[in-house]
Design a protein around this motif. Structure first.
Motif, PDB file in Angstrom:
ATOM      1  N   PHE A   1      21.095  59.272  39.316  1.00 56.52           N
ATOM      2  CA  PHE A   1      20.935  59.064  37.873  1.00 56.52           C
ATOM      3  C   PHE A   1      22.159  58.360  37.280  1.00 56.52           C
ATOM      4  N   GLN A   2      23.340  58.702  37.781  1.00 53.68           N
ATOM      5  CA  GLN A   2      24.572  58.129  37.232  1.00 53.68           C
ATOM      6  C   GLN A   2      24.824  56.711  37.717  1.00 53.68           C
ATOM      7  N   GLY A   3      24.429  56.422  38.938  1.00 55.76           N
ATOM      8  CA  GLY A   3      24.697  55.113  39.496  1.00 55.76           C
ATOM      9  C   GLY A   3      26.113  55.015  40.034  1.00 55.76           C
ATOM     10  N   PRO A   4      26.481  53.854  40.572  1.00 56.11           N
ATOM     11  CA  PRO A   4      27.808  53.674  41.173  1.00 56.11           C
ATOM     12  C   PRO A   4      28.909  53.703  40.122  1.00 56.11           C
ATOM     13  N   GLN A   5      30.097  54.136  40.547  1.00 54.55           N
ATOM     14  CA  GLN A   5      31.259  54.175  39.660  1.00 54.55           C
ATOM     15  C   GLN A   5      32.410  53.439  40.348  1.00 54.55           C
ATOM     16  N   TYR A   6      32.926  52.412  39.671  1.00 52.86           N
ATOM     17  CA  TYR A   6      33.998  51.608  40.248  1.00 52.86           C
ATOM     18  C   TYR A   6      35.044  51.295  39.177  1.00 52.86           C
ATOM     19  N   ALA A   7      36.266  51.076  39.650  1.00 47.51           N
ATOM     20  CA  ALA A   7      37.326  50.635  38.751  1.00 47.51           C
ATOM     21  C   ALA A   7      37.257  49.134  38.504  1.00 47.51           C
ATOM     22  N   THR A   8      36.527  48.413  39.345  1.00 47.81           N
ATOM     23  CA  THR A   8      36.443  46.956  39.248  1.00 47.81           C
ATOM     24  C   THR A   8      35.517  46.548  38.118  1.00 47.81           C
ATOM     25  N   LEU A   9      35.933  45.582  37.322  1.00 47.20           N
ATOM     26  CA  LEU A   9      35.091  45.075  36.246  1.00 47.20           C
ATOM     27  C   LEU A   9      33.912  44.297  36.819  1.00 47.20           C
ATOM     28  N   ARG A  10      32.834  44.316  36.092  1.00 51.26           N
ATOM     29  CA  ARG A  10      31.606  43.674  36.569  1.00 51.26           C
ATOM     30  C   ARG A  10      31.808  42.168  36.792  1.00 51.26           C
ATOM     31  N   ARG A  11      32.583  41.526  35.948  1.00 54.09           N
ATOM     32  CA  ARG A  11      32.799  40.080  36.118  1.00 54.09           C
ATOM     33  C   ARG A  11      33.529  39.783  37.416  1.00 54.09           C
ATOM     34  N   ASP A  12      34.432  40.690  37.832  1.00 56.04           N
ATOM     35  CA  ASP A  12      35.147  40.494  39.098  1.00 56.04           C
ATOM     36  C   ASP A  12      34.236  40.791  40.282  1.00 56.04           C
ATOM     37  N   ILE A  13      33.349  41.757  40.114  1.00 59.91           N
ATOM     38  CA  ILE A  13      32.369  42.058  41.164  1.00 59.91           C
ATOM     39  C   ILE A  13      31.491  40.836  41.423  1.00 59.91           C
ATOM     40  N   PHE A  14      31.069  40.176  40.355  1.00 60.79           N
ATOM     41  CA  PHE A  14      30.226  38.993  40.518  1.00 60.79           C
ATOM     42  C   PHE A  14      30.996  37.851  41.169  1.00 60.79           C
ATOM     43  N   ARG A  15      32.256  37.689  40.814  1.00 61.27           N
ATOM     44  CA  ARG A  15      33.047  36.631  41.462  1.00 61.27           C
ATOM     45  C   ARG A  15      33.162  36.896  42.957  1.00 61.27           C
ATOM     46  N   ASP A  16      33.425  38.151  43.324  1.00 57.91           N
ATOM     47  CA  ASP A  16      33.522  38.500  44.743  1.00 57.91           C
ATOM     48  C   ASP A  16      32.177  38.322  45.440  1.00 57.91           C
ATOM     49  N   GLY A  17      31.085  38.683  44.763  1.00 56.15           N
ATOM     50  CA  GLY A  17      29.765  38.526  45.354  1.00 56.15           C
ATOM     51  C   GLY A  17      29.397  37.077  45.584  1.00 56.15           C
ATOM     52  N   ILE A  18      29.706  36.222  44.623  1.00 56.13           N
ATOM     53  CA  ILE A  18      29.453  34.790  44.772  1.00 56.13           C
ATOM     54  C   ILE A  18      30.262  34.228  45.940  1.00 56.13           C
ATOM     55  N   ARG A  19      31.541  34.614  45.995  1.00 55.74           N
ATOM     56  CA  ARG A  19      32.395  34.138  47.087  1.00 55.74           C
ATOM     57  C   ARG A  19      31.837  34.571  48.432  1.00 55.74           C
ATOM     58  N   LEU A  20      31.398  35.822  48.535  1.00 57.33           N
ATOM     59  CA  LEU A  20      30.884  36.339  49.799  1.00 57.33           C
ATOM     60  C   LEU A  20      29.610  35.614  50.225  1.00 57.33           C
ATOM     61  N   MET A  21      28.685  35.401  49.314  1.00 61.28           N
ATOM     62  CA  MET A  21      27.453  34.695  49.661  1.00 61.28           C
ATOM     63  C   MET A  21      27.748  33.287  50.157  1.00 61.28           C
ATOM     64  N   ASN A  22      28.687  32.626  49.494  1.00 59.70           N
ATOM     65  CA  ASN A  22      29.017  31.262  49.901  1.00 59.70           C
ATOM     66  C   ASN A  22      29.731  31.240  51.245  1.00 59.70           C
ATOM     67  N   GLU A  23      30.640  32.197  51.464  1.00 58.03           N
ATOM     68  CA  GLU A  23      31.343  32.269  52.748  1.00 58.03           C
ATOM     69  C   GLU A  23      30.377  32.508  53.896  1.00 58.03           C
ATOM     70  N   GLU A  24      29.407  33.375  53.704  1.00 67.41           N
ATOM     71  CA  GLU A  24      28.408  33.646  54.743  1.00 67.41           C
ATOM     72  C   GLU A  24      27.592  32.398  55.048  1.00 67.41           C
ATOM     73  N   ALA A  25      27.224  31.658  54.014  1.00 64.87           N
ATOM     74  CA  ALA A  25      26.447  30.436  54.211  1.00 64.87           C
ATOM     75  C   ALA A  25      27.258  29.385  54.968  1.00 64.87           C
ATOM     76  N   LEU A  26      28.507  29.202  54.564  1.00 64.46           N
ATOM     77  CA  LEU A  26      29.357  28.208  55.218  1.00 64.46           C
ATOM     78  C   LEU A  26      29.665  28.595  56.652  1.00 64.46           C
ATOM     79  N   SER A  27      29.883  29.888  56.876  1.00 59.43           N
ATOM     80  CA  SER A  27      30.224  30.361  58.211  1.00 59.43           C
ATOM     81  C   SER A  27      29.062  30.211  59.189  1.00 59.43           C
ATOM     82  N   ASN A  28      27.857  30.489  58.731  1.00 57.56           N
ATOM     83  CA  ASN A  28      26.696  30.509  59.628  1.00 57.56           C
ATOM     84  C   ASN A  28      25.892  29.215  59.633  1.00 57.56           C
TER      85      ASN A  28
END
Length: 259
Positions: free
Chosen positions: A135-162
């Motif tokens: 019900f509560q969902g995940p709890q993180y100290a990281t701001l959502r905008r930084d989470i999205f930046r990391d997620g975008i970077r990860l998706m792109n790194e996986e694509a470039l790597s593979n």
């Protein structure tokens, strides 16, 4: 120039621009902040030809620019294209209607991340951070905008790597593989589970598809059209006693503001 002429020259557009300077810090991420974006959009076929709501033909035949099409959060076109491609796989075009790309979902996300949503403005962020219940969902100290930046970077790194190409140039099935790995926590993000980022991306994609067009997505109310949802009405007093499905003309909050 006479006082009367001066007053006439002080157009509504100039008023909005000047008032935006004074109130911008108070309304970051709201519709006025979006309308007065000061960063040029990427050069794409849509922005050059006026497709997908980027401009409209006026009575005089000239094109009117849509001021919601300016980056407020993304720092380069590549970040935008990664999110645009990912949201299209989550909410693809089909026989029912347009997908996330045509609905402008990536623009909605861009504007949301630049404001309170991206800064977790309405959430307690002081910790301690423990594993929450379903019900509560995940709890993180990281701001959502930084989470999205990391997620975008990860998706792109996986694509470039593979595949040696960025995420947005992959085939749909290849993009799905990366998104599935995110969803199943098979990839690593700093400070959080990858599946939580995927769930956040899925939720904000749906929000952009169905939110009021005022906020950048749901272009031409096509998302509502698929659901037969009429949009922003102050009251349904005249219809509440009627039996059966009632069809009403769709309208958004931007209609009220523009008038």
């Amino acid at each position: 120039m006479s006082n009367e002429e001066t007053e006439k020259s002080f157009s509504r557009r100039n008023f909005l621009k000047m008032s935006g300077v004074a109130t911008g810090t108070l309304i970051t991420g709201t519709y006025l902040g979006s309308l007065l974006g000061d960063e040029a959009p990427p050069a794409t076929d849509e922005t050059e030809t006026g497709n997908q709501g980027d401009s409209e033909e006026s009575d005089s035949g000239s094109q009117q620019q849509n001021f919601t099409r300016a980056f407020k959060f993304f720092q380069n076109p590549e970040e935008f294209q990664v999110i645009e491609a990912a949201t299209e796989r989550i909410f693809p075009e089909d026989d029912n209607g347009p997908g996330a790309k045509a609905l402008g979902v990536a623009w909605f996300i861009d504007h949301e991340l630049s404001g309170g949503y991206g800064a977790n403005a309405r959430e307690y962020m002081k910790g301690p951070f423990k594993e929450g219940t379903d019900f509560q969902g995940p709890q993180y100290a990281t701001l959502r905008r930084d989470i999205f930046r990391d997620g975008i970077r990860l998706m792109n790194e996986e694509a470039l790597s593979n595949h040696d190409v960025p995420f947005y140039e992959l085939e749909g099935g290849q993009q799905d593989e990366i998104l599935t790995r995110l969803q199943e926590n098979d990839l690593e993000l700093p400070g959080l589970e990858a599946g939580d980022f995927f769930e956040e991306l899925r939720l904000v994609t749906l929000s952009g598809a169905y939110a009021d067009p005022l906020y950048g997505g749901n272009i031409e109310m096509k998302g509502w059209e698929m659901k037969k949802f009429p949009g922003a009405y102050m009251s349904y007093r005249e219809e509440i006693e009627q039996e059966g499905f009632v069809e009403k003309e769709m309208q958004s909050n931007s209609t009220h503001i523009s008038h």
